[in-house]
Write a protein that holds these residues in place. Structure first.
Motif, PDB file in Angstrom:
ATOM      1  N   MET A  59       0.881  -0.934  -0.620  1.00  0.00           N
ATOM      2  CA  MET A  59      -0.041  -0.091   0.045  1.00  0.00           C
ATOM      3  C   MET A  59       0.954   1.509   0.271  1.00  0.00           C
ATOM      4  O   MET A  59       0.780   2.285  -0.642  1.00  0.00           O
ATOM      5  CB  MET A  59      -1.126  -0.080   0.956  1.00  0.00           C
ATOM      6  CG  MET A  59      -1.626  -0.719   1.538  1.00  0.00           C
ATOM      7  SD  MET A  59      -2.920  -1.130  -0.016  1.00  0.00           S
ATOM      8  CE  MET A  59      -4.215  -2.411  -0.110  1.00  0.00           C
ATOM      9  N   ARG A  60       2.332   1.101   0.339  1.00  0.00           N
ATOM     10  CA  ARG A  60       3.082   2.176   0.877  1.00  0.00           C
ATOM     11  C   ARG A  60       3.974   2.737  -0.788  1.00  0.00           C
ATOM     12  O   ARG A  60       3.913   3.440  -1.094  1.00  0.00           O
ATOM     13  CB  ARG A  60       4.176   2.045   1.692  1.00  0.00           C
ATOM     14  CG  ARG A  60       3.065   2.542   3.349  1.00  0.00           C
ATOM     15  CD  ARG A  60       4.493   2.178   4.166  1.00  0.00           C
ATOM     16  NE  ARG A  60       5.382   1.510   4.250  1.00  0.00           N
ATOM     17  CZ  ARG A  60       5.135   0.287   4.851  1.00  0.00           C
ATOM     18  NH1 ARG A  60       4.372   0.077   5.428  1.00  0.00           N
ATOM     19  NH2 ARG A  60       6.808  -0.087   4.637  1.00  0.00           N
ATOM     20  N   GLY A 113      -1.279   6.921  -7.690  1.00  0.00           N
ATOM     21  CA  GLY A 113      -2.173   8.226  -7.115  1.00  0.00           C
ATOM     22  C   GLY A 113      -3.699   7.546  -7.560  1.00  0.00           C
ATOM     23  O   GLY A 113      -3.941   8.386  -7.070  1.00  0.00           O
ATOM     24  N   TYR A 168      -5.187   5.651  -7.406  1.00  0.00           N
ATOM     25  CA  TYR A 168      -6.221   5.142  -6.630  1.00  0.00           C
ATOM     26  C   TYR A 168      -6.802   5.402  -6.056  1.00  0.00           C
ATOM     27  O   TYR A 168      -7.248   5.203  -4.741  1.00  0.00           O
ATOM     28  CB  TYR A 168      -5.731   3.291  -6.382  1.00  0.00           C
ATOM     29  CG  TYR A 168      -6.023   2.272  -7.399  1.00  0.00           C
ATOM     30  CD1 TYR A 168      -5.021   2.333  -8.800  1.00  0.00           C
ATOM     31  CD2 TYR A 168      -6.308   1.136  -7.046  1.00  0.00           C
ATOM     32  CE1 TYR A 168      -5.743   1.718 -10.190  1.00  0.00           C
ATOM     33  CE2 TYR A 168      -6.097  -0.005  -7.720  1.00  0.00           C
ATOM     34  CZ  TYR A 168      -5.654   0.096  -9.687  1.00  0.00           C
ATOM     35  OH  TYR A 168      -6.363  -0.891 -10.371  1.00  0.00           O
ATOM     36  N   GLU A 169      -5.263   6.159  -5.376  1.00  0.00           N
ATOM     37  CA  GLU A 169      -5.345   6.765  -3.909  1.00  0.00           C
ATOM     38  C   GLU A 169      -6.459   8.003  -3.853  1.00  0.00           C
ATOM     39  O   GLU A 169      -6.896   8.142  -3.199  1.00  0.00           O
ATOM     40  CB  GLU A 169      -4.385   7.409  -3.413  1.00  0.00           C
ATOM     41  CG  GLU A 169      -3.233   6.648  -3.149  1.00  0.00           C
ATOM     42  CD  GLU A 169      -1.859   6.962  -2.724  1.00  0.00           C
ATOM     43  OE1 GLU A 169      -1.642   8.486  -2.703  1.00  0.00           O
ATOM     44  OE2 GLU A 169      -0.596   6.892  -2.797  1.00  0.00           O
ATOM     45  N   ARG A 170      -6.752   8.330  -5.457  1.00  0.00           N
ATOM     46  CA  ARG A 170      -7.344   9.511  -5.477  1.00  0.00           C
ATOM     47  C   ARG A 170      -9.248   9.271  -5.498  1.00  0.00           C
ATOM     48  O   ARG A 170      -9.891   9.375  -4.190  1.00  0.00           O
ATOM     49  CB  ARG A 170      -7.518   9.867  -6.704  1.00  0.00           C
ATOM     50  CG  ARG A 170      -6.146  11.575  -6.030  1.00  0.00           C
ATOM     51  CD  ARG A 170      -6.236  12.089  -7.464  1.00  0.00           C
ATOM     52  NE  ARG A 170      -5.413  11.454  -9.077  1.00  0.00           N
ATOM     53  CZ  ARG A 170      -3.725  10.865  -9.503  1.00  0.00           C
ATOM     54  NH1 ARG A 170      -3.608  11.262  -8.631  1.00  0.00           N
ATOM     55  NH2 ARG A 170      -4.103  10.330 -10.304  1.00  0.00           N
ATOM     56  N   ALA A 208     -10.609   6.490  -3.706  1.00  0.00           N
ATOM     57  CA  ALA A 208     -10.381   6.415  -2.473  1.00  0.00           C
ATOM     58  C   ALA A 208     -11.137   7.357  -1.195  1.00  0.00           C
ATOM     59  O   ALA A 208     -12.129   7.371  -0.435  1.00  0.00           O
ATOM     60  CB  ALA A 208      -8.877   5.208  -1.178  1.00  0.00           C
ATOM     61  N   ARG A 209     -10.036   8.247  -1.738  1.00  0.00           N
ATOM     62  CA  ARG A 209     -10.450   9.366  -1.014  1.00  0.00           C
ATOM     63  C   ARG A 209     -11.931  10.469  -2.186  1.00  0.00           C
ATOM     64  O   ARG A 209     -12.881  10.639  -0.315  1.00  0.00           O
ATOM     65  CB  ARG A 209      -9.323  10.706  -1.308  1.00  0.00           C
ATOM     66  CG  ARG A 209      -8.397  10.665  -0.426  1.00  0.00           C
ATOM     67  CD  ARG A 209      -7.312  12.156  -1.048  1.00  0.00           C
ATOM     68  NE  ARG A 209      -6.969  12.265  -1.908  1.00  0.00           N
ATOM     69  CZ  ARG A 209      -5.785  11.640  -2.657  1.00  0.00           C
ATOM     70  NH1 ARG A 209      -4.641  10.678  -1.974  1.00  0.00           N
ATOM     71  NH2 ARG A 209      -5.372  12.450  -3.850  1.00  0.00           N
ATOM     72  N   ASN A 267     -10.766   4.376   3.202  1.00  0.00           N
ATOM     73  CA  ASN A 267      -9.404   3.535   2.752  1.00  0.00           C
ATOM     74  C   ASN A 267      -8.762   2.506   1.625  1.00  0.00           C
ATOM     75  O   ASN A 267      -9.484   2.353   1.445  1.00  0.00           O
ATOM     76  CB  ASN A 267      -8.913   3.635   4.558  1.00  0.00           C
ATOM     77  CG  ASN A 267      -9.685   1.746   4.809  1.00  0.00           C
ATOM     78  OD1 ASN A 267      -9.039   0.300   3.984  1.00  0.00           O
ATOM     79  ND2 ASN A 267      -9.694   1.446   5.866  1.00  0.00           N
ATOM     80  N   LEU A 268      -7.314   2.792   1.353  1.00  0.00           N
ATOM     81  CA  LEU A 268      -6.831   2.441   0.177  1.00  0.00           C
ATOM     82  C   LEU A 268      -7.042   0.582   0.653  1.00  0.00           C
ATOM     83  O   LEU A 268      -7.024   0.426  -0.576  1.00  0.00           O
ATOM     84  CB  LEU A 268      -5.352   2.514   0.409  1.00  0.00           C
ATOM     85  CG  LEU A 268      -4.982   2.775  -0.864  1.00  0.00           C
ATOM     86  CD1 LEU A 268      -5.609   3.281  -2.180  1.00  0.00           C
ATOM     87  CD2 LEU A 268      -3.813   3.246  -0.845  1.00  0.00           C
TER      88      LEU A 268
END
Length: 566
Positions: A344-345, A350, A352-354, A356-357, A362-363
């Motif tokens: 995950m880290r 990016g 995917y992170e966007r 999730a937000r 959460n991711l």
């Protein structure tokens, strides 16, 4: 047991944080919980407040984090519940192991003394400190050459994560720290020392991490002398031969420790125990035939038996190691939740992170959702779960991770699912090794932390092992186990229990939801597991040592780079 409503406190010192819980002794209900994340975390790059770099495979911790965990968590339990401190009849702690702390005669860690704090060997070496791998291999060879019978209790190999490889590393690389240390002590025992003012050595850590057994004690002085003649009397000079059984009172809470936690002095404190082992009775298991799988940063596999069996690659076989009168077997995987977190880290794009937000999840939840939509084998990937080495059954910290089957169409969720599957394949390898060695396993119960909330992981576990998976009800099973041993230390006369079996019967519970194998998925996973096994044996048994050569090349390059910057 009396009718008075009593409580015990269980404190679980994990890899990244400490978790404290307040538990109703009568039924095991959780009155309150509190988590303290260590500010220094796992120290792998530089010593705190220093420019001193650490070599590869080092993993240290800050002893102040442990004490601050007591000061931050326990008062919160009392403030939240308004429970009177005189209702607390016992305190129990569990700890990761082997975590080795060099101290003075009064228990002060050398890391907290100005004269020594610039030396990395003065600091607590966490269980996942793997820099002593060469010492573990040498110890294994010494034991084999001497035909030491204790080696069979540990699957034929001594692990770099254990007590004596780390101690020998201290002696060999920093003799000044070794000689300055009046005591070399397991963190579980050190914490009990801080609470009670009494230095004890618990049976669990001694048996699983320090080569001790109920029938033979520690190895002979001649074994330690074969490491170095100056180490022959290490047990008498730096440790203690008296070993304290589990569930006994190690002592009583001192005034100083009581002030830390806003408790009253004199509360019984139980003997320390290792974290994974404490989770077994908290998972309702106090009899043979059931495997308890503790899912955390690493994975631990525990089985109880009435008889002794020799199991290749097991981490230990200890009489009374969890439940008096039974043999407790341990195996484990050195990577678990930590390599899911690594992914995950470091490997999620990016967008995917966007997403999730945007969806306010959460991711991990997003990735689980995407990975769960895949069919087994749909990705064409298979992995080896050795991101942190292999604990069982190969017992080799120099092995590394592998992911096979990449293409230009490979997606992040496919990689994530392959890592989940690889970890479960590693569990099945351990599971089958136990059964092939004669240890009966009729049931699997899962306990632990965040990974127990991962429905996809647990479904894969059911399909790969071909068994129904049951889950412990308490989310803090190691802490609950510590609280249960505290109830036993208090005793039934003071409102606790006479045995850990009694405590488990009343205080431990399972969730109603279980995970049932899917027959179609089982067939596919059998084929994937065959591929895993081929790779496991090819790289694990030395047919191809590319992993070790690459690791050695990496270490050499990093050391040159480090020297060039000094």
């Amino acid at each position: 047991m009396s009718g008075k409503k009593n409580f015990t406190i269980g404190i679980d010192f994990g890899t990244e944080s400490a978790r404290a819980i307040l538990v109703d002794v009568y039924n095991g209900n959780l009155a309150a919980s509190s988590i303290y994340h260590y500010p220094h975390g796992v120290i792998t790059d530089k010593l705190p407040d220093s420019d001193i770099d650490l070599d590869p495979d080092w993993a240290l911790q800050h002893p102040k984090d442990y004490i601050n965990a007591l000061k931050r968590t326990v008062p919160k339990l009392l403030a939240e519940t308004k429970i009177n401190p005189d209702q607390i009849i016992g305190i129990g702690i569990d700890f990761t192991g082997s975590t080795v702390i060099p101290t003075t005669a009064d228990g002060t860690p050398l890391a907290l003394i100005d004269e020594y704090k610039q030396d990395p060997h003065a600091w607590p070496k966490l269980w996942k400190h793997h820099a002593a791998q060469d010492k573990a291999e040498q110890l294994t060879q010494i034991a084999a050459d001497r035909f030491e019978t204790f080696l069979d209790r540990y699957g034929g190999k001594i692990n770099a994560e254990w007590f004596f490889p780390k101690v020998w590393e201290i002696y060999d690389e920093s003799s000044s720290i070794y000689h300055a240390a009046d005591r070399l002590i397991e963190a579980s025992d050190w914490m009990v020392w801080q609470l009670t003012g009494v230095e004890t050595r618990n049976l669990c850590a001694a048996g699983y991490k320090a080569l001790w057994s109920k029938s033979e004690g520690f190895p002979l002085e001649t074994f330690f002398g074969a490491m170095d003649h100056s180490l022959a009397n290490i047990v008498d000079e730096k440790m203690k031969r008296e070993i304290t059984p589990l569930g006994e009172q190690a002592g009583y809470l001192t005034e100083t420790a009581a002030k830390w936690m806003k408790l009253i002095p004199g509360i019984p404190v139980a003997t320390g125990i290792l974290d994974g082992h404490a989770a077994v009775p908290a998972g309702t298991v106090a009899e043979p035939g059931k495997m308890v799988l503790i899912l955390g940063t690493s994975f631990v596999h525990m089985v109880l038996s009435k008889k002794e069996y020799r199991v290749p690659g097991m981490c230990g076989m200890v009489e009374d190691g969890i439940v008096p009168g039974l043999i407790a077997y341990e195996a484990g995987q050195a990577g678990g939740g930590d390599h899911f977190s690594w992914f995950m880290r470091n490997a999620v794009p990016g967008d995917y992170e966007r997403e999730a937000r945007k969806r306010k999840i959460n991711l991990f939840s997003l990735m689980e959702e995407k990975a769960a939509a895949l069919e087994p084998a749909e990705s064409g990937l298979v992995a080896l779960d050795w991101w942190n080495g292999n604990r069982s059954i190969l017992v080799d910290g120099d092995l590394t991770g592998l992911l096979l089957g990449y293409s230009l169409k490979t997606k992040p969720e496919e990689i994530y699912r392959a890592l989940l599957e690889a970890t479960v394949f590693g569990t099945r390898k351990i599971f089958e090794t136990f059964i092939a060695s004669g240890v009966p396993i009729n049931e699997i119960i899962v306990t632990g932390g965040e990974p127990t909330k991962n429905d996809l992981l647990l479904n894969i576990l059911a399909n790969v092992t071909r068994m129904e998976i049951k889950v412990a009800d308490c989310p803090y099973t190691s802490a609950l186990g510590a609280a249960m041993y505290a109830a036993v230390a208090a005793g039934d006369a003071k409102g606790g229990y006479a045995t850990i079996q009694d405590a488990s019967k009343h205080m431990a519970h399972l969730k109603r939801k279980t995970y049932i194998p899917n027959n179609n998925d089982k067939k596919t996973y059998n084929r994937l597991y065959s591929e895993y096994t081929l790779l496991h044996d090819y790289f694990g048994y030395g047919h191809n040592n590319a992993m070790k050569r690459l690791k050695n090349l990496r270490d050499t390059t990093l050391e040159k780079k480090l020297r060039s910057t000094q």
